[in-house]
Design an enzyme around this catalytic site. Sequence first.
Site, mmCIF file in Angstrom:
data_model
loop_
_atom_site.group_PDB
_atom_site.id
_atom_site.type_symbol
_atom_site.label_atom_id
_atom_site.label_comp_id
_atom_site.label_asym_id
_atom_site.label_seq_id
_atom_site.Cartn_x
_atom_site.Cartn_y
_atom_site.Cartn_z
ATOM 1 N N GLY A 194 0.800 -1.233 0.000
ATOM 2 C CA GLY A 194 0.000 0.000 0.000
ATOM 3 C C GLY A 194 0.825 1.271 0.000
ATOM 4 O O GLY A 194 0.280 2.366 0.164
ATOM 5 N N GLU A 232 21.212 7.011 -5.294
ATOM 6 C CA GLU A 232 20.458 5.924 -5.941
ATOM 7 C C GLU A 232 19.969 6.375 -7.318
ATOM 8 O O GLU A 232 20.069 5.652 -8.303
ATOM 9 C CB GLU A 232 19.264 5.527 -5.049
ATOM 10 C CG GLU A 232 18.311 4.573 -5.745
ATOM 11 C CD GLU A 232 17.300 3.908 -4.809
ATOM 12 O OE1 GLU A 232 17.389 4.121 -3.583
ATOM 13 O OE2 GLU A 232 16.433 3.175 -5.318
ATOM 14 N N GLY A 256 10.934 -7.594 -37.070
ATOM 15 C CA GLY A 256 10.506 -8.776 -36.304
ATOM 16 C C GLY A 256 11.617 -9.358 -35.451
ATOM 17 O O GLY A 256 11.357 -9.925 -34.372
ATOM 18 N N GLY A 282 12.010 5.745 -7.511
ATOM 19 C CA GLY A 282 11.192 6.956 -7.662
ATOM 20 C C GLY A 282 10.790 7.082 -9.123
ATOM 21 O O GLY A 282 11.650 7.116 -10.004
ATOM 22 N N GLU A 336 7.279 10.508 -12.606
ATOM 23 C CA GLU A 336 6.342 11.534 -12.121
ATOM 24 C C GLU A 336 6.819 12.100 -10.775
ATOM 25 O O GLU A 336 6.728 13.305 -10.528
ATOM 26 C CB GLU A 336 4.937 10.934 -11.990
ATOM 27 C CG GLU A 336 4.296 10.521 -13.318
ATOM 28 C CD GLU A 336 4.910 9.256 -13.933
ATOM 29 O OE1 GLU A 336 5.448 8.412 -13.188
ATOM 30 O OE2 GLU A 336 4.864 9.111 -15.170
HETATM 31 C C1 LIG Z 1 11.764 -4.789 -10.342
HETATM 32 C C2 LIG Z 1 11.503 -3.885 -9.169
HETATM 33 C C3 LIG Z 1 12.474 -3.735 -8.202
HETATM 34 C C4 LIG Z 1 12.239 -2.939 -7.078
HETATM 35 N N1 LIG Z 1 13.164 -2.888 -6.063
HETATM 36 C C5 LIG Z 1 12.823 -2.275 -4.899
HETATM 37 C C6 LIG Z 1 13.662 -2.396 -3.744
HETATM 38 O O1 LIG Z 1 14.734 -3.037 -3.798
HETATM 39 N N2 LIG Z 1 13.268 -1.806 -2.597
HETATM 40 C C7 LIG Z 1 12.103 -1.114 -2.505
HETATM 41 O O2 LIG Z 1 11.803 -0.602 -1.442
HETATM 42 N N3 LIG Z 1 11.276 -0.972 -3.581
HETATM 43 C C8 LIG Z 1 11.607 -1.554 -4.762
HETATM 44 N N4 LIG Z 1 10.764 -1.454 -5.851
HETATM 45 C C9 LIG Z 1 9.539 -0.693 -5.731
HETATM 46 C C10 LIG Z 1 9.543 0.598 -6.542
HETATM 47 O O3 LIG Z 1 10.418 1.534 -5.977
HETATM 48 C C11 LIG Z 1 8.077 1.098 -6.614
HETATM 49 O O4 LIG Z 1 7.389 0.199 -7.467
HETATM 50 C C12 LIG Z 1 7.966 2.508 -7.112
HETATM 51 O O5 LIG Z 1 8.481 3.430 -6.181
HETATM 52 C C13 LIG Z 1 6.511 2.918 -7.434
HETATM 53 O O6 LIG Z 1 5.652 2.572 -6.387
HETATM 54 P P1 LIG Z 1 4.295 1.741 -6.702
HETATM 55 O O7 LIG Z 1 4.694 0.566 -7.500
HETATM 56 O O8 LIG Z 1 3.570 1.544 -5.438
HETATM 57 O O9 LIG Z 1 3.465 2.694 -7.662
HETATM 58 P P2 LIG Z 1 2.454 3.849 -7.185
HETATM 59 O O10 LIG Z 1 3.096 4.696 -6.159
HETATM 60 O O11 LIG Z 1 1.145 3.234 -6.895
HETATM 61 O O12 LIG Z 1 2.338 4.696 -8.537
HETATM 62 C C14 LIG Z 1 1.484 4.311 -9.625
HETATM 63 C C15 LIG Z 1 1.552 5.433 -10.655
HETATM 64 O O13 LIG Z 1 1.071 6.660 -10.099
HETATM 65 C C16 LIG Z 1 2.032 7.675 -10.251
HETATM 66 N N5 LIG Z 1 2.016 8.576 -9.105
HETATM 67 C C17 LIG Z 1 2.062 8.259 -7.785
HETATM 68 N N6 LIG Z 1 2.079 9.381 -7.034
HETATM 69 C C18 LIG Z 1 2.052 10.425 -7.898
HETATM 70 C C19 LIG Z 1 2.060 11.853 -7.744
HETATM 71 N N7 LIG Z 1 2.116 12.434 -6.544
HETATM 72 N N8 LIG Z 1 2.002 12.603 -8.869
HETATM 73 C C20 LIG Z 1 1.968 12.036 -10.093
HETATM 74 N N9 LIG Z 1 1.959 10.714 -10.301
HETATM 75 C C21 LIG Z 1 2.007 9.910 -9.215
HETATM 76 C C22 LIG Z 1 3.366 6.934 -10.319
HETATM 77 O O14 LIG Z 1 4.361 7.731 -10.927
HETATM 78 C C23 LIG Z 1 2.986 5.715 -11.142
HETATM 79 O O15 LIG Z 1 3.001 6.031 -12.488
HETATM 80 C C24 LIG Z 1 11.009 -2.216 -6.982
HETATM 81 C C25 LIG Z 1 10.050 -2.344 -7.985
HETATM 82 C C26 LIG Z 1 10.263 -3.186 -9.053
HETATM 83 C C27 LIG Z 1 9.163 -3.358 -10.072
#
Ligand SMILES: Cc1cc2nc3c(=O)[nH]c(=O)nc-3n(C[C@H](O)[C@H](O)[C@H](O)COP(=O)(O)OP(=O)(O)OC[C@H]3O[C@@H](n4cnc5c(N)ncnc54)[C@H](O)[C@@H]3O)c2cc1C
Length: 380
Positions: A130, A243, A341, A365, A368
Amino acid sequence: MQRRIFDADHEAFRDTVRTFLAKEVLPHYEQWEKDGITSRDAWRAAGRQGLLGLAVPEEYGGGGNTDFRYAAVLAEEFTRAGAPGLALGLHNDIIGPYLVNLGTEEQKRRWLPGFCSGETITAIAMTEPGAGSDLQGIRTTAEDRGDHWLLNGSKTFISNGILADLVIVVARTSPEGGAHGLSLLVVERGAEGFERGRNLDKIGQKAQDTAELFFHDVRVPKENLLGELGGGFVHLMNHLAQERLAIAMAGIAAAEHLLEITTAYVKEREAFGRPLSKLQHIRFEIAEMATECAVTRTFVDRCITDHSDGQLDHVHASMAKWWATELQKRVADRCLQLHGGYGYMTEYRVARAFTDGRIQTIYGGTTEIMKEIIGRSLLG
Ligand SMILES: Cc1cc2nc3c(=O)[nH]c(=O)nc-3n(C[C@H](O)[C@H](O)[C@H](O)COP(=O)(O)OP(=O)(O)OC[C@H]3O[C@@H](n4cnc5c(N)ncnc54)[C@H](O)[C@@H]3O)c2cc1C
């Protein structure tokens, strides 16, 4: 354009990294992709080769060199080799600084030698089901129980999640909401109640293990608090610039490499009786991408030297991150198109680079969020 940021020592290090990749990584990489995970042997080999803990002080087993250009060389060579799965950059450039900058003497003696030898693989766990972009929504809690913290909650998308022996967990240590009351706790392999979920099935970077982590009444010793109690959010903000620069370095390196491959491909591939490279549209595609790469390279190189001099602020790091990774994404798409292709076939480098690179605009991060940071600095 001649790059001016490297000297002979950096180039000698580049040779070391290339030799390591050829010997310890590339022969196994396909298998790791199938397994969804790299081998611990490769981590130990990286340690023996001096590729772990470049910036960790020598007294703890590291290289004692804070010149970030060495990190750039490592990122570039791993990207060029198409081997992002062995996440040395994550370990070195993203997690290492927390241990070095925030660790007490006792913690550093306990954790850094293994960090540098490859015995101790690390991860950082911020994201929760969440709470991703909005870290203030973190719900994992750590309750003060006298001589230990009682940790409860879950994390997701954690890189090195399966392999990690040491995980820096961001948890709420006081009931205050938002950015207040977050702390960093180090959870070690084997702690009772610490469980790993699935190794998540991703569209790219398949050799990299990315997992869910669960904490059920985990007793974390008091001496595993990293940094200030309640200072977690500030610690995260202070370390995210490096980072983001690290991700940007890989982004521009990937774009340049894709351009190189594609330039060679369009010179060779023929259609309508002549090489693709003779068609004006193709020439313009290559010209536009080359220009964008050259401009981006100049900016990222400047960020690398600024960072080595302690001058890079989080706004410029955010600019580098979103710009270089969005460029990587555009270039990957255009280069795949130019391969026709064949670009869709996983045996072609461009196909794997397309899927491997797609995460770059999201983790560390999102684009956006980078724009929000930049906008806030300019507009309040
Ligand atoms: C392969 C992979 C490796 C990862 N490794 C790590 C790790 O080692 N440690 C860790 O802690 N996390 C890790 N992550 C998590 C990653 O940092 C998050 O997925 C990322 O920060 C986005 O969070 P979310 O997926 O919850 O998307 P959300 O926060 O739900 O965002 C969904 C969309 O809404 C947009 N959005 C959200 N808020 C705003 C705003 N205020 N204004 C405009 N647009 C907005 C976002 O840009 C995105 O496009 C990893 C993710 C992946 C897929």
